[in-house]
Design an enzyme around this catalytic site. Structure first.
Site: not given
Length: 341
Positions: A12-13, A81, A83, A99, A148, A152, A177, A187, A271
């Site tokens: 996407f980005i 790149a 996840e 990744t 996640y 990062k 975001n 998303k 969640r």
């Protein structure tokens, strides 16, 4: 800049950035390295494939031999790149760590060996964790709460360690975001839009009070280009969009644009580990590099919804089966040192 390697350039980005940087007069070559997982599609690049400056390579950033061959033919790298979906990281944390952390280390290692002139590592505000008040500056402690964000944060530190230890000219960007055309419908904005356009209901977690800052993808890409050109090695730059909304307020905007009402919305329990509020201070990139977001959220959301309304062929297969990749694109295998266009 001459020759730019963009990892995750079919995402996407990344695809928005590739289209932007191809327009630069001082860029002679752009190579996209992308594994084409479920969230990466060559269709996102569209007309960019007609540009003779573009080379596409189907491959993974953890493939050290491939990364090394590519790195020796480039002068700068922009590393998208990753996840990137929080919910998926609950169930496949190992994939995220492999990744995001090992992939970044593989790239940084090759950049060190081949004397890359600039390495921009693209990250997220989620590494700062939740803030009930105030806003995180670039020197705030990292406090990720989900796999996640932890992956990062770790990849940020790995990248920066290569600057401090080996002198690799790394810059890190952390954005809020992103939204805009081509985003995968897992998303929240494309998920809600594609459901509302089909007359389907949407669900909000808890009372819809989670606060996020919304940044148009093109503003993020403009800021990343500023960092690529003029950022100081070893520095981190927060990139914000200037518009904070609760998930309930965001939903209200999308309902209005899609022409429906709150009868389409239901509430579900929150969640696990859903951080209540993210907030970043992006004064640094504004003062030092002159960044200012150019997209108004209201107009940007209308344009984004219009894209999904007029391009169902792009998102309908994903909405039907969000875990499946788009139809396969066969890329010819070339001899070592040559790349498929």
């Amino acid at each position: 800049m001459d020759k730019v390697l963009v990892t995750g350039g079919a995402g996407f980005i990344g695809s928005h950035f590739v289209k932007r940087i191809l327009q630069a007069d001082d860029v002679a070559q752009v190579t996209v390295l992308d594994a084409l997982t479920y969230a990466g599609h060559v269709q996102n690049l569209g007309e960019a494939f007609l540009n003779p400056k573009l080379t596409f390579v189907h491959g993974n950033i953890v493939d050290a031999d491939l990364v090394d061959r590519l790195m020796q033919n480039h002068t700068v790298i922009v590393h998208f790149a990753a996840e990137s979906h929080v919910d998926r990281s609950f169930f496949t944390a190992g994939t995220f760590l492999t990744t995001n952390v090992l992939g970044t280390q593989t790239l940084a290692d090759a950049a060190m060996r081949h004397g890359i002139q600039r390495f921009v590592h693209v990250s997220t505000d989620e590494v700062y964790g939740p803030l009930l008040e105030g806003a995180a500056t670039e020197d705030a402690p990292l406090h990720p709460t989900v796999p996640y964000a932890a992956s990062k944060a770790a990849s940020d530190l790995v990248a920066l360690s290569y600057y401090h230890t080996y002198g690799v000219p790394v810059c890190v960007t952390r954005s809020s975001n992103n939204y805009g055309p081509y985003q995968h419908p897992e998303k929240i904005i494309p998920l809600f839009v594609t459901r509302l356009l089909r007359g389907r209901p949407v669900t909000l977690h808890d009372r819809g009070q989670h606060v996020r800052n919304w940044l148009h993808v093109e503003d993020n890409c403009a800021a990343i280009e500023l960092v690529l050109r003029d950022g100081a090695p070893g520095e981190v730059y927060n990139i914000g969009g200037g518009t904070d909304l609760t998930s309930r307020d965001l939903t209200g905007e999308l309902l209005r644009i899609c022409g429906t009402d709150w009868q389409s919305v239901s509430y579900v329990p929150d969640r696990r580990c859903n951080d209540l509020r993210y907030a970043m201070d992006w004064t640094k990139i504004s003062d030092q590099l002159g960044y200012q977001p150019a997209h108004d959220l209201g107009t940007g959301l209308v344009e984004t919804v219009d894209w999904y309304r007029h391009n169902p062929d792009r998102w309908a297969p994903l909405a039907r089966n969000p875990h499946a990749p788009m139809p396969a694109v066969h890329i010819a295998q070339r001899p070592e040192g040559d790349h498929a266009h």
